[in-house]
Design a protein around this motif. Structure first.
Motif, PDB file in Angstrom:
ATOM      1  N   TYR A   7       0.789  -1.205  -0.134  1.00 22.28           N
ATOM      2  CA  TYR A   7      -0.013  -0.002   0.021  1.00 22.28           C
ATOM      3  C   TYR A   7       0.938   1.337   0.088  1.00 22.28           C
ATOM      4  O   TYR A   7       0.368   2.262   0.146  1.00 22.28           O
ATOM      5  CB  TYR A   7      -0.822   0.050   1.166  1.00 22.28           C
ATOM      6  CG  TYR A   7      -1.851  -1.262   1.282  1.00 22.28           C
ATOM      7  CD1 TYR A   7      -2.821  -1.332   0.170  1.00 22.28           C
ATOM      8  CD2 TYR A   7      -1.781  -2.119   1.975  1.00 22.28           C
ATOM      9  CE1 TYR A   7      -3.806  -2.450   0.415  1.00 22.28           C
ATOM     10  CE2 TYR A   7      -2.505  -3.392   2.100  1.00 22.28           C
ATOM     11  CZ  TYR A   7      -3.694  -3.403   1.132  1.00 22.28           C
ATOM     12  OH  TYR A   7      -4.236  -4.472   1.044  1.00 22.28           O
ATOM     13  N   SER A   8       2.240   0.973  -0.215  1.00 28.06           N
ATOM     14  CA  SER A   8       3.057   2.470  -0.267  1.00 28.06           C
ATOM     15  C   SER A   8       2.988   3.143  -1.245  1.00 28.06           C
ATOM     16  O   SER A   8       3.636   4.111  -1.394  1.00 28.06           O
ATOM     17  CB  SER A   8       4.521   1.845   0.166  1.00 28.06           C
ATOM     18  OG  SER A   8       4.940   0.968  -0.801  1.00 28.06           O
ATOM     19  N   PHE A   9       2.182   2.730  -2.354  1.00 27.12           N
ATOM     20  CA  PHE A   9       2.132   3.710  -3.512  1.00 27.12           C
ATOM     21  C   PHE A   9       0.658   4.024  -3.783  1.00 27.12           C
ATOM     22  O   PHE A   9       0.270   4.222  -4.947  1.00 27.12           O
ATOM     23  CB  PHE A   9       2.643   2.844  -4.727  1.00 27.12           C
ATOM     24  CG  PHE A   9       2.844   3.887  -6.155  1.00 27.12           C
ATOM     25  CD1 PHE A   9       3.944   4.880  -5.667  1.00 27.12           C
ATOM     26  CD2 PHE A   9       2.424   3.822  -7.190  1.00 27.12           C
ATOM     27  CE1 PHE A   9       4.261   5.654  -6.945  1.00 27.12           C
ATOM     28  CE2 PHE A   9       2.770   4.496  -8.182  1.00 27.12           C
ATOM     29  CZ  PHE A   9       3.898   5.161  -8.082  1.00 27.12           C
ATOM     30  N   GLU A  10       0.065   4.489  -2.648  1.00 24.83           N
ATOM     31  CA  GLU A  10      -1.308   5.018  -2.585  1.00 24.83           C
ATOM     32  C   GLU A  10      -1.143   6.473  -3.441  1.00 24.83           C
ATOM     33  O   GLU A  10      -0.056   6.953  -3.430  1.00 24.83           O
ATOM     34  CB  GLU A  10      -1.926   5.078  -1.174  1.00 24.83           C
ATOM     35  CG  GLU A  10      -2.286   3.780  -0.629  1.00 24.83           C
ATOM     36  CD  GLU A  10      -3.180   3.993   0.671  1.00 24.83           C
ATOM     37  OE1 GLU A  10      -3.767   5.108   0.691  1.00 24.83           O
ATOM     38  OE2 GLU A  10      -2.842   3.086   1.531  1.00 24.83           O
ATOM     39  N   VAL A  11      -2.362   6.885  -3.804  1.00 20.91           N
ATOM     40  CA  VAL A  11      -2.272   8.206  -4.577  1.00 20.91           C
ATOM     41  C   VAL A  11      -1.675   9.342  -3.884  1.00 20.91           C
ATOM     42  O   VAL A  11      -1.104  10.141  -4.122  1.00 20.91           O
ATOM     43  CB  VAL A  11      -3.788   8.447  -5.077  1.00 20.91           C
ATOM     44  CG1 VAL A  11      -3.769   9.772  -5.463  1.00 20.91           C
ATOM     45  CG2 VAL A  11      -4.061   7.453  -6.272  1.00 20.91           C
ATOM     46  N   ARG A  12      -2.153   9.252  -2.307  1.00 26.58           N
ATOM     47  CA  ARG A  12      -1.471  10.381  -1.524  1.00 26.58           C
ATOM     48  C   ARG A  12      -0.104  10.470  -1.294  1.00 26.58           C
ATOM     49  O   ARG A  12       0.494  11.494  -0.645  1.00 26.58           O
ATOM     50  CB  ARG A  12      -2.406  10.325  -0.218  1.00 26.58           C
ATOM     51  CG  ARG A  12      -2.253   9.255   0.497  1.00 26.58           C
ATOM     52  CD  ARG A  12      -3.374   8.905   1.877  1.00 26.58           C
ATOM     53  NE  ARG A  12      -2.986   7.499   2.293  1.00 26.58           N
ATOM     54  CZ  ARG A  12      -3.126   7.444   3.588  1.00 26.58           C
ATOM     55  NH1 ARG A  12      -3.235   8.394   4.521  1.00 26.58           N
ATOM     56  NH2 ARG A  12      -2.875   6.256   3.984  1.00 26.58           N
ATOM     57  N   PHE A  13       0.708   9.243  -1.608  1.00 28.29           N
ATOM     58  CA  PHE A  13       2.055   9.233  -1.346  1.00 28.29           C
ATOM     59  C   PHE A  13       2.944   9.439  -2.565  1.00 28.29           C
ATOM     60  O   PHE A  13       4.112   9.612  -2.581  1.00 28.29           O
ATOM     61  CB  PHE A  13       2.449   8.104  -0.826  1.00 28.29           C
ATOM     62  CG  PHE A  13       1.673   7.561   0.437  1.00 28.29           C
ATOM     63  CD1 PHE A  13       1.556   8.261   1.378  1.00 28.29           C
ATOM     64  CD2 PHE A  13       1.099   6.328   0.778  1.00 28.29           C
ATOM     65  CE1 PHE A  13       0.990   8.423   2.565  1.00 28.29           C
ATOM     66  CE2 PHE A  13       0.593   5.676   1.904  1.00 28.29           C
ATOM     67  CZ  PHE A  13       0.487   6.759   2.925  1.00 28.29           C
ATOM     68  N   ARG A  14       2.444   9.412  -3.878  1.00 28.76           N
ATOM     69  CA  ARG A  14       3.043   9.286  -4.877  1.00 28.76           C
ATOM     70  C   ARG A  14       3.773  10.332  -5.225  1.00 28.76           C
ATOM     71  O   ARG A  14       5.054  10.421  -5.641  1.00 28.76           O
ATOM     72  CB  ARG A  14       2.134   9.116  -6.039  1.00 28.76           C
ATOM     73  CG  ARG A  14       1.431   7.635  -6.130  1.00 28.76           C
ATOM     74  CD  ARG A  14       0.670   7.508  -7.300  1.00 28.76           C
ATOM     75  NE  ARG A  14      -0.048   6.216  -6.905  1.00 28.76           N
ATOM     76  CZ  ARG A  14      -1.300   5.945  -7.807  1.00 28.76           C
ATOM     77  NH1 ARG A  14      -1.571   6.303  -8.809  1.00 28.76           N
ATOM     78  NH2 ARG A  14      -1.534   4.449  -7.271  1.00 28.76           N
ATOM     79  N   TYR A  54      -7.241  -2.917  -3.667  1.00 28.64           N
ATOM     80  CA  TYR A  54      -6.127  -1.501  -3.627  1.00 28.64           C
ATOM     81  C   TYR A  54      -5.693  -1.488  -5.117  1.00 28.64           C
ATOM     82  O   TYR A  54      -5.689  -0.385  -5.684  1.00 28.64           O
ATOM     83  CB  TYR A  54      -5.001  -1.899  -2.843  1.00 28.64           C
ATOM     84  CG  TYR A  54      -3.783  -0.967  -3.126  1.00 28.64           C
ATOM     85  CD1 TYR A  54      -3.714   0.254  -2.758  1.00 28.64           C
ATOM     86  CD2 TYR A  54      -2.739  -1.684  -3.786  1.00 28.64           C
ATOM     87  CE1 TYR A  54      -2.675   1.172  -3.264  1.00 28.64           C
ATOM     88  CE2 TYR A  54      -1.625  -0.795  -3.878  1.00 28.64           C
ATOM     89  CZ  TYR A  54      -1.537   0.427  -3.522  1.00 28.64           C
ATOM     90  OH  TYR A  54      -0.440   1.211  -4.004  1.00 28.64           O
ATOM     91  N   LEU A  55      -5.553  -2.522  -5.677  1.00 31.36           N
ATOM     92  CA  LEU A  55      -5.068  -2.557  -7.289  1.00 31.36           C
ATOM     93  C   LEU A  55      -6.100  -1.658  -7.953  1.00 31.36           C
ATOM     94  O   LEU A  55      -5.783  -1.191  -8.966  1.00 31.36           O
ATOM     95  CB  LEU A  55      -4.700  -3.770  -7.748  1.00 31.36           C
ATOM     96  CG  LEU A  55      -3.409  -4.413  -6.918  1.00 31.36           C
ATOM     97  CD1 LEU A  55      -3.230  -5.750  -7.495  1.00 31.36           C
ATOM     98  CD2 LEU A  55      -2.096  -3.570  -7.285  1.00 31.36           C
ATOM     99  N   GLU A  56      -7.201  -2.176  -8.071  1.00 31.20           N
ATOM    100  CA  GLU A  56      -8.467  -1.545  -8.755  1.00 31.20           C
ATOM    101  C   GLU A  56      -8.662  -0.206  -8.298  1.00 31.20           C
ATOM    102  O   GLU A  56      -8.730   0.604  -9.233  1.00 31.20           O
ATOM    103  CB  GLU A  56      -9.752  -2.559  -8.656  1.00 31.20           C
ATOM    104  CG  GLU A  56     -10.888  -2.062  -9.330  1.00 31.20           C
ATOM    105  CD  GLU A  56     -11.871  -2.853  -9.276  1.00 31.20           C
ATOM    106  OE1 GLU A  56     -13.066  -2.235  -9.243  1.00 31.20           O
ATOM    107  OE2 GLU A  56     -11.945  -3.871  -9.117  1.00 31.20           O
ATOM    108  N   ALA A  57      -8.701   0.211  -6.985  1.00 35.61           N
ATOM    109  CA  ALA A  57      -9.035   1.552  -6.664  1.00 35.61           C
ATOM    110  C   ALA A  57      -7.978   2.584  -6.803  1.00 35.61           C
ATOM    111  O   ALA A  57      -8.233   3.573  -7.332  1.00 35.61           O
ATOM    112  CB  ALA A  57      -9.502   1.763  -5.455  1.00 35.61           C
ATOM    113  N   GLN A  58      -6.629   2.108  -6.614  1.00 36.03           N
ATOM    114  CA  GLN A  58      -5.487   2.963  -6.634  1.00 36.03           C
ATOM    115  C   GLN A  58      -4.757   3.030  -8.074  1.00 36.03           C
ATOM    116  O   GLN A  58      -3.945   3.897  -8.272  1.00 36.03           O
ATOM    117  CB  GLN A  58      -4.489   2.823  -5.655  1.00 36.03           C
ATOM    118  CG  GLN A  58      -5.267   2.893  -4.209  1.00 36.03           C
ATOM    119  CD  GLN A  58      -5.252   4.353  -3.754  1.00 36.03           C
ATOM    120  OE1 GLN A  58      -4.292   5.010  -4.071  1.00 36.03           O
ATOM    121  NE2 GLN A  58      -6.286   4.748  -3.154  1.00 36.03           N
ATOM    122  N   SER A  59      -4.951   1.955  -8.756  1.00 34.60           N
ATOM    123  CA  SER A  59      -3.985   1.366  -9.975  1.00 34.60           C
ATOM    124  C   SER A  59      -2.751   2.175 -10.016  1.00 34.60           C
ATOM    125  O   SER A  59      -2.022   2.814 -10.541  1.00 34.60           O
ATOM    126  CB  SER A  59      -4.945   2.349 -11.111  1.00 34.60           C
ATOM    127  OG  SER A  59      -4.191   2.115 -12.300  1.00 34.60           O
TER     128      SER A  59
END
Length: 93
Positions: A7-14, A54-59
């Motif tokens: 989960y370390s590549f969530e949109v908010r961290f990118r 996660y993969l579907e929602a955050q791509s």
């Protein structure tokens, strides 16, 4: 700095990362590995579903610098750096 975790590549961290490497394995490989895990029931019920959501929602793969195939043997650091360098040079071109 290297940050590891599904989960370390969530949109908010990118925006915090200079570049990213995403290791992806197909569902068959994940299921095979999960069934060999000591807590396979919990893994299948919680982790696999969470990862798929996660993969579907955050791509994350659509925004990563380099994607490695996690079903293949792990490349050496030198090989990864070569792949990363090639990918970065392609972005500039």
């Amino acid at each position: 700095m290297i940050i590891d975790g599904i989960y370390s590549f969530e949109v908010r961290f990118r925006e915090a990362y200079d570049y990213s490497i995403f290791v992806h394995a197909n569902r068959e490989t994940l299921l095979h590995r999960g069934m060999n895990h000591s807590d396979s029931g919990s893994w299948l019920d919680k982790w696999l579903i969470g990862e798929e959501t996660y993969l579907e929602a955050q791509s994350p793969m659509s925004a990563t610098t380099l994607i490695l195939d996690g079903s293949l043997p792990t490349p050496t650091t030198e090989q990864v750096m070569e792949m990363l360098s090639l990918r970065l040079s392609q972005r500039v071109s």
